[in-house]
Design an enzyme around this catalytic site. Structure first.
Site, PDB file in Angstrom:
ATOM      1  N   ASN A 132       0.818  -1.217   0.000  1.00 12.74           N
ATOM      2  CA  ASN A 132       0.000   0.000   0.000  1.00 12.74           C
ATOM      3  C   ASN A 132       0.853   1.269   0.000  1.00 12.74           C
ATOM      4  O   ASN A 132       0.385   2.333   0.414  1.00 12.74           O
ATOM      5  CB  ASN A 132      -0.998  -0.012   1.166  1.00 12.74           C
ATOM      6  N   HIS A 174      -7.815   5.867  10.075  1.00 15.22           N
ATOM      7  CA  HIS A 174      -6.682   5.189   9.414  1.00 15.22           C
ATOM      8  C   HIS A 174      -7.133   4.519   8.109  1.00 15.22           C
ATOM      9  O   HIS A 174      -7.537   3.367   8.101  1.00 15.22           O
ATOM     10  CB  HIS A 174      -6.105   4.149  10.381  1.00 15.22           C
ATOM     11  N   ARG A 205       2.872   6.156  12.219  1.00 17.77           N
ATOM     12  CA  ARG A 205       2.183   5.570  13.368  1.00 17.77           C
ATOM     13  C   ARG A 205       1.950   6.651  14.405  1.00 17.77           C
ATOM     14  O   ARG A 205       2.816   7.505  14.638  1.00 17.77           O
ATOM     15  CB  ARG A 205       2.995   4.426  13.990  1.00 17.77           C
ATOM     16  N   GLN A 255      -6.012   2.456  18.327  1.00 24.30           N
ATOM     17  CA  GLN A 255      -6.981   2.440  17.228  1.00 24.30           C
ATOM     18  C   GLN A 255      -8.000   1.341  17.462  1.00 24.30           C
ATOM     19  O   GLN A 255      -7.589   0.232  17.823  1.00 24.30           O
ATOM     20  CB  GLN A 255      -6.252   2.210  15.895  1.00 24.30           C
TER      21      GLN A 255
HETATM   22  P1  NAI Z   1      10.080   0.857   4.627  1.00 23.12           P
HETATM   23  O1  NAI Z   1      10.585  -0.241   5.520  1.00 23.12           O
HETATM   24  O2  NAI Z   1      10.223   0.700   3.152  1.00 23.12           O
HETATM   25  O3  NAI Z   1      10.754   2.249   5.033  1.00 23.12           O
HETATM   26  C1  NAI Z   1      10.909   2.659   6.357  1.00 23.12           C
HETATM   27  C2  NAI Z   1      12.133   3.545   6.435  1.00 23.12           C
HETATM   28  O4  NAI Z   1      12.240   4.060   7.767  1.00 23.12           O
HETATM   29  C3  NAI Z   1      13.432   2.776   6.152  1.00 23.12           C
HETATM   30  O5  NAI Z   1      14.184   3.441   5.166  1.00 23.12           O
HETATM   31  C4  NAI Z   1      14.141   2.751   7.493  1.00 23.12           C
HETATM   32  O6  NAI Z   1      15.558   2.783   7.368  1.00 23.12           O
HETATM   33  C5  NAI Z   1      13.603   4.014   8.136  1.00 23.12           C
HETATM   34  N1  NAI Z   1      13.765   4.011   9.591  1.00 23.12           N
HETATM   35  C6  NAI Z   1      13.598   2.996  10.471  1.00 23.12           C
HETATM   36  N2  NAI Z   1      13.895   3.413  11.708  1.00 23.12           N
HETATM   37  C7  NAI Z   1      14.262   4.698  11.617  1.00 23.12           C
HETATM   38  C8  NAI Z   1      14.676   5.672  12.566  1.00 23.12           C
HETATM   39  N3  NAI Z   1      14.830   5.349  13.864  1.00 23.12           N
HETATM   40  N4  NAI Z   1      14.961   6.905  12.116  1.00 23.12           N
HETATM   41  C9  NAI Z   1      14.866   7.209  10.803  1.00 23.12           C
HETATM   42  N5  NAI Z   1      14.476   6.345   9.846  1.00 23.12           N
HETATM   43  C10 NAI Z   1      14.162   5.103  10.262  1.00 23.12           C
HETATM   44  O7  NAI Z   1       8.561   1.048   5.031  1.00 23.12           O
HETATM   45  P2  NAI Z   1       7.410   1.795   4.223  1.00 23.12           P
HETATM   46  O8  NAI Z   1       6.707   0.840   3.355  1.00 23.12           O
HETATM   47  O9  NAI Z   1       7.966   3.035   3.637  1.00 23.12           O
HETATM   48  O10 NAI Z   1       6.419   2.150   5.438  1.00 23.12           O
HETATM   49  C11 NAI Z   1       6.861   2.992   6.478  1.00 23.12           C
HETATM   50  C12 NAI Z   1       5.838   2.968   7.598  1.00 23.12           C
HETATM   51  O11 NAI Z   1       4.632   3.594   7.165  1.00 23.12           O
HETATM   52  C13 NAI Z   1       5.389   1.576   8.045  1.00 23.12           C
HETATM   53  O12 NAI Z   1       6.289   0.981   8.947  1.00 23.12           O
HETATM   54  C14 NAI Z   1       4.053   1.859   8.681  1.00 23.12           C
HETATM   55  O13 NAI Z   1       4.203   2.175  10.040  1.00 23.12           O
HETATM   56  C15 NAI Z   1       3.551   3.088   7.920  1.00 23.12           C
HETATM   57  N6  NAI Z   1       2.453   2.751   7.013  1.00 23.12           N
HETATM   58  C16 NAI Z   1       1.244   3.367   7.198  1.00 23.12           C
HETATM   59  C17 NAI Z   1       0.165   3.063   6.397  1.00 23.12           C
HETATM   60  C18 NAI Z   1      -1.134   3.763   6.551  1.00 23.12           C
HETATM   61  O14 NAI Z   1      -2.154   3.275   6.074  1.00 23.12           O
HETATM   62  N7  NAI Z   1      -1.166   4.916   7.197  1.00 23.12           N
HETATM   63  C19 NAI Z   1       0.262   2.031   5.351  1.00 23.12           C
HETATM   64  C20 NAI Z   1       1.618   1.534   5.148  1.00 23.12           C
HETATM   65  C21 NAI Z   1       2.647   1.854   5.992  1.00 23.12           C
END
Ligand code: NAI
Length: 350
Positions: free
Chosen positions: A113, A298, A250, A279
């Site tokens: 997504n 959400h 989040r 949530q």
């Molecule tokens: P991803 O794993 O591709 O990217 C996450 C990035 O955050 C990575 O580059 C990682 O290195 C970085 N990261 C991790 N810890 C960190 C920190 N302490 N400081 C800085 N950067 C840090 O994940 P993606 O697909 O981009 O999703 C990110 C987040 O978005 C998910 O974990 C989820 O919580 C949220 N999400 C929300 C949705 C919604 O419906 N609102 C749907 C999909 C994801």
């Protein structure tokens, strides 16, 4: 084997067969699970009914939109549990350390997504900067006060946007910001290559340098022990006065009370996003009544197209599990007793 899926109630909307993520349509899992002679139990109740199922559950499927909080205590009451699947992206509702300790695999449908959230993020940035919601509300309220609406409306062009977390979503947001002629900074604990930075048109800055420079900050890192409360009072008040914060990552990455203070004092001009803790957010969640927010429930990652993708991914995981085949490597968050996803693992001492 017993597969338990905890999903949001579809109600009358469940008659739309594309609404795959609701309890009634059960992510399209029923033919697969029952066709292989296994049992599928679908719950909308995330507490008592889930607790009653835990002792006999082999596979648990849940979504971030309607999260079953899979705590250490729940894991300890689920001796048969081998696989927890997040139908979507973001597995922070599972105690990952406890899952690893009990050798439970945690998988999510990586990438399913990310476009949906990136599009929603651009919409939310524009809603705030252009002051869309108050102007829309005037229409509904029978009003026509140009001065009031225009006094808080800006062009996005020429502003500085900060992306925190430059993974799949963060990078897609950067691409979608390009036509707006903004300056984009980003922070991630894993810096991109210079070629990636060049292609995306973004510049790296450590978080404490990024925060005070930005007119808009958008958060795209996972919730981990390192990012829990990352935007605390100090960081919120280190943001530029009159800037905007968007959080589709989040809810707990932003401190609840500190955000209310930053909004009520006018330090931040606006806040948007779609993620909350817990949530569903209770009716008296303080963010609901903050001034100048454009929050939604959400939904950003659960467009109908996203539901098709995470339904397909969930069926792939369950099918492989039944067949004793390894899951798609990119989907794995916890495996073999360790947190293996590079986006999460640095935050866990193991
Ligand atoms: P991803 O794993 O591709 O990217 C996450 C990035 O955050 C990575 O580059 C990682 O290195 C970085 N990261 C991790 N810890 C960190 C920190 N302490 N400081 C800085 N950067 C840090 O994940 P993606 O697909 O981009 O999703 C990110 C987040 O978005 C998910 O974990 C989820 O919580 C949220 N999400 C929300 C949705 C919604 O419906 N609102 C749907 C999909 C994801």
């Amino acid at each position: 084997m017993k597969v338990v899926a905890v999903l949001y109630p579809g109600g009358p909307s469940a008659s739309n067969p594309d609404l795959l993520g609701c309890a009634e349509n059960a992510l399209g899992l029923r033919p697969l699970v029952e066709g292989k002679g296994h049992e599928l139990v679908v719950l909308t109740n995330k507490e008592e009914q889930l607790d009653a199922q835990l002792p006999t559950t082999d596979v648990l499927v849940t979504t971030p939109f309607w999260p079953a909080y899979v705590t250490k205590e729940r894991i300890e009451r689920a001796p048969k549990l081998k696989l927890v699947i997040t139908a979507g992206v973001g597995s922070d509702h599972v105690d990952l350390a406890a899952a690893a300790a009990h050798n439970i695999t945690v998988a999510e449908i990586t990438g399913s997504n990310v476009v949906s959230v990136a599009e929603h993020t651009i919409m939310e940035i524009l809603s705030l900067v252009r002051n869309y919601i108050p102007a829309y509300k005037q229409v509904i309220d029978g009003r026509w006060d140009i001065a009031e609406a225009a006094a808080r409306s800006h062009d996005l062009e020429g502003k500085t946007v900060g992306i925190v977390g430059s993974g799949r979503i963060g990078q897609r947001v950067a691409v979608r910001l390009r036509p707006f002629d903004v300056r984009v900074l980003y922070y991630d604990f894993r810096r991109l290559t210079t070629v990636e930075e060049e292609v995306l048109g973004i510049r790296y800055a450590v978080l404490d340098q990024l925060v005070p420079q930005c007119d808009v900050i958008t958060i795209h890192c996972p919730l981990t022990p390192d990012t829990d409360g990352l935007f605390n009072r100090d960081r919120l008040f280190a943001m530029k006065k009159g800037s905007y914060l968007v959080n589709t990552a989040r809810g707990r990455i932003v401190e609840t009370k500190a955000l209310v203070e930053a909004m009520e004092s006018g330090h931040l001009a606006g806040y948007s996003g779609d993620v909350w803790y817990p949530q569903p957010a209770p009716p008296d969640h303080p963010w609901r009544r903050m001034p100048n927010h454009a929050l939604t429930i959400h939904v950003s990652g659960t467009s109908l197209e996203a539901q098709k993708r995470y339904s397909d991914g969930t069926k792939d995981c369950v099918g492989r599990f039944f067949a004793g085949r390894p899951l798609e490597r990119d989907y794995l968050i916890v495996d073999g007793g360790r947190v293996v996803s590079p986006s999460y693992s640095a935050a866990f001492k193991q």
